[in-house]
Design a protein around this motif. Structure first.
Motif, mmCIF file in Angstrom:
data_model
loop_
_atom_site.group_PDB
_atom_site.id
_atom_site.type_symbol
_atom_site.label_atom_id
_atom_site.label_comp_id
_atom_site.label_asym_id
_atom_site.label_seq_id
_atom_site.Cartn_x
_atom_site.Cartn_y
_atom_site.Cartn_z
ATOM 1 N N ASP A 1 0.830 -1.210 0.000
ATOM 2 C CA ASP A 1 0.000 0.000 0.000
ATOM 3 C C ASP A 1 0.867 1.264 0.000
ATOM 4 N N PHE A 2 0.310 2.336 -0.557
ATOM 5 C CA PHE A 2 1.018 3.613 -0.590
ATOM 6 C C PHE A 2 0.069 4.734 -0.186
ATOM 7 N N VAL A 3 0.635 5.742 0.465
ATOM 8 C CA VAL A 3 -0.113 6.969 0.750
ATOM 9 C C VAL A 3 0.781 8.157 0.417
ATOM 10 N N ASP A 4 0.174 9.221 -0.056
ATOM 11 C CA ASP A 4 0.909 10.447 -0.370
ATOM 12 C C ASP A 4 0.740 11.447 0.760
ATOM 13 N N ILE A 5 1.829 12.139 1.084
ATOM 14 C CA ILE A 5 1.834 13.070 2.204
ATOM 15 C C ILE A 5 2.242 14.442 1.685
ATOM 16 N N GLU A 6 1.410 15.425 1.860
ATOM 17 C CA GLU A 6 1.690 16.785 1.412
ATOM 18 C C GLU A 6 2.496 17.527 2.479
ATOM 19 N N VAL A 7 3.579 18.152 2.051
ATOM 20 C CA VAL A 7 4.404 18.975 2.941
ATOM 21 C C VAL A 7 4.250 20.424 2.491
ATOM 22 N N LYS A 8 3.781 21.267 3.381
ATOM 23 C CA LYS A 8 3.557 22.668 3.027
ATOM 24 C C LYS A 8 4.850 23.467 3.175
ATOM 25 N N ALA A 9 4.941 24.521 2.429
ATOM 26 C CA ALA A 9 6.116 25.400 2.513
ATOM 27 C C ALA A 9 6.266 25.934 3.932
ATOM 28 N N GLY A 10 7.502 25.906 4.440
ATOM 29 C CA GLY A 10 7.767 26.389 5.786
ATOM 30 C C GLY A 10 7.457 25.377 6.873
ATOM 31 N N ALA A 11 7.166 24.130 6.483
ATOM 32 C CA ALA A 11 6.838 23.101 7.476
ATOM 33 C C ALA A 11 8.053 22.775 8.345
ATOM 34 N N THR A 12 7.806 22.590 9.632
ATOM 35 C CA THR A 12 8.865 22.143 10.544
ATOM 36 C C THR A 12 8.867 20.625 10.581
ATOM 37 N N LEU A 13 9.843 20.063 11.290
ATOM 38 C CA LEU A 13 9.901 18.608 11.429
ATOM 39 C C LEU A 13 8.659 18.089 12.162
ATOM 40 N N ALA A 14 8.162 18.871 13.105
ATOM 41 C CA ALA A 14 6.946 18.484 13.823
ATOM 42 C C ALA A 14 5.746 18.462 12.880
ATOM 43 N N ASP A 15 5.712 19.416 11.934
ATOM 44 C CA ASP A 15 4.619 19.447 10.953
ATOM 45 C C ASP A 15 4.672 18.210 10.057
ATOM 46 N N ILE A 16 5.889 17.813 9.639
ATOM 47 C CA ILE A 16 6.027 16.622 8.794
ATOM 48 C C ILE A 16 5.597 15.370 9.556
ATOM 49 N N ARG A 17 5.974 15.304 10.822
ATOM 50 C CA ARG A 17 5.533 14.173 11.658
ATOM 51 C C ARG A 17 4.011 14.089 11.711
ATOM 52 N N SER A 18 3.370 15.229 11.949
ATOM 53 C CA SER A 18 1.909 15.248 12.055
ATOM 54 C C SER A 18 1.256 14.866 10.730
#
Length: 465
Positions: free
Chosen positions: A145-162
């Motif tokens: 299985d695969f899922v896509d994860i959107e990373v917004k501009a200016g995201a912190t490492l905590a944002d990527i984790r969430s």
């Protein structure tokens, strides 16, 4: 009972017509009411007795259903009895624990746990607190299985984790932030063990910093299958519980090492099915005795005293059981060997007794023979169940008898309604008759008063002359 008062007090006669009508109707009703009460009470009394027997026979059928199963007398015990002879890790009795079900093949099984199943875990390099990343997209794979994860501009490492948790938590993946002297670390771990649940993560779109973050992830725990040798035969599993290698035997892998699992017959566990049958059989006989007995001191019969159907059921049950005990004795399983026999003098009532010690010894000596005699399509349980099934269930004789008694109770209710209608008609007839009588008496009283007056006048006239 209906109220037949109608507010007419007997103007002409002075009679309490309502009371008289009520008493006359009650006198007419009494013998018919008594007859219906007797019919209803008799039917309900029999229903209560029949219900007790049916319940006991249902319990016996349930016990026979359990005893008829092929593994009913296949209870097993299991224990770890020291190290095995497998190569590799040294002896370790705690390498594996085991549970066992009915019918598991008896024997010793040499177990060598080569490796445990584990869940995949990735941990990244240190990132300074407050570091931000450009916009991009990550693709996370969980097995197939695969899922896509959107990373917004200016995201912190905590944002990527969430963002990872929001997209992949339902697939059993959990991201976390770890802190060390080198900064913050992204940790991605799966909850499902096994090689088929490996995690992969790539950058579909993003800048160099995002690529650097993902490429810096290192494997800290592999997605691995458990690997074990059972009597030298290799078995792999995606978890640390193996339930299909040996029928009925479940292995719980604890750590690498060796152990020997010993599966033995459990006579006491198997005895429970026979004890359940004996208890249910005796309960059926007691139920029959209770509802067919007669109290000589009080001269009181029970619900079904002298009932031919119930006597026949008791006789058929005892005859069938007697024949089966004789068959068991012919196979070498008499009362002295198997421990199962009818109760003897001075309490010889046809009930069964089971000697636990003798039964356990017989099971230890010939479990297969006893199981064949009791279980399966041709065993004691199946044949006795045929007898019991003739009385309970949708087509059973007791079921049909209950239906007939229920119909009698319903018929009494209908006859009560008809009686009520007849009594209403009788009351109306009595009321009409007494009203007519009252009217006639009023007329006679008027005539009497008139004649009295006339005679008084004639008498007065005669005296005046």
């Amino acid at each position: 009972m209906a109220d037949y008062s109608f507010g007419y007090g007997g103007i002409g006669s002075g009679l309490d017509i309502s009371s008289i009508v009520s008493q006359l109707v009650a006198a007419d009703r009494a013998p018919q009411d008594a007859r219906l009460n007797k019919l209803e009470a008799a039917a309900k009394f029999k229903l209560s007795g029949l219900g007790s027997i049916t319940s006991a026979f249902d319990g016996l059928k349930t016990a026979l259903d359990a005893l008829q199963k092929a593994d009913a007398l296949g209870a097993r015990s299991v224990r770890t009895v020291g190290s095995g002879t497998g190569s590799g890790a040294g002896a370790d009795a705690q390498a594996v624990t085991a549970t066992v079900g009915k019918g598991t093949p008896v024997g010793r099984y040499e177990i060598e746990v080569l490796s445990l199943a584990s869940a995949h875990k990735l941990v990244g390099g240190g990132v300074a607190v407050g570091t931000t990343f450009g916009a991009g997209q990550l693709r996370l794979g969980i097995g197939a299985d695969f899922v896509d994860i959107e990373v917004k501009a200016g995201a912190t490492l905590a944002d990527i984790r969430s963002a990872i948790n929001a997209a992949a938590a339902s697939h059993g993946v959990q991201a976390a932030l770890l802190t060390s002297d080198e900064g913050q670390h992204l940790s991605i771990a799966g909850s499902k063990t096994g090689a088929a649940n490996a995690i992969s993560i790539t950058v579909a779109e993003g800048d160099g910093e995002l690529h650097s973050l993902i490429s810096g992830l290192e494997e800290r725990a592999p997605a691995a299958d458990a690997e074990v040798l059972i009597d030298g035969l290799r078995t792999t599993a995606d978890g640390n519980s193996i339930a299909d290698a040996v029928p009925g035997l479940t292995l719980k892998l604890q750590k690498s090492g060796t152990a020997t699992i010993e599966v033995n017959a459990d006579p006491a566990g198997s005895r429970a099915a026979v004890e359940g049958f004996v208890k249910a059989y005796n309960a059926a006989l007691k139920a029959i005795k209770d509802v067919t007995g007669y109290n000589a001191e009080t001269r009181t019969p029970s619900a079904l005293t002298g009932d031919a159907q119930v006597r026949g059921a008791a006789a058929q049950l005892r005859d069938a059981m007697g024949g089966m005990l004789a068959e068991l004795a012919g196979q070498g399983f008499d009362g002295r060997t198997l421990g199962l026999q009818t109760r003897g003098f001075p309490n010889a009532d046809g009930s069964l007794v089971l000697d636990a010690a003798k039964f356990d010894a017989a099971m230890a000596d010939n479990a297969a023979g006893i199981a064949a005699a009791f279980t399966g399509e041709n065993g004691l349980a199946a044949r006795l169940k045929t007898v019991v099934g003739g009385y309970v269930g949708s087509d059973g004789a007791f079921t049909a008898r209950k239906g007939s008694l229920d119909d009698q109770v319903k018929d009494v209710a209908k006859r009560r309604e008809a009686l009520e209608a007849r009594m209403d008609a009788v009351a109306r007839r009595y009321q009409a008759q007494f009203v007519a009588l009252d009217s006639l008496m009023a007329q006679m009283s008027t005539t009497s008063n008139y004649l009295g007056q006339q005679l008084s006048m004639l008498s007065a006239q005669a005296k005046a002359k």
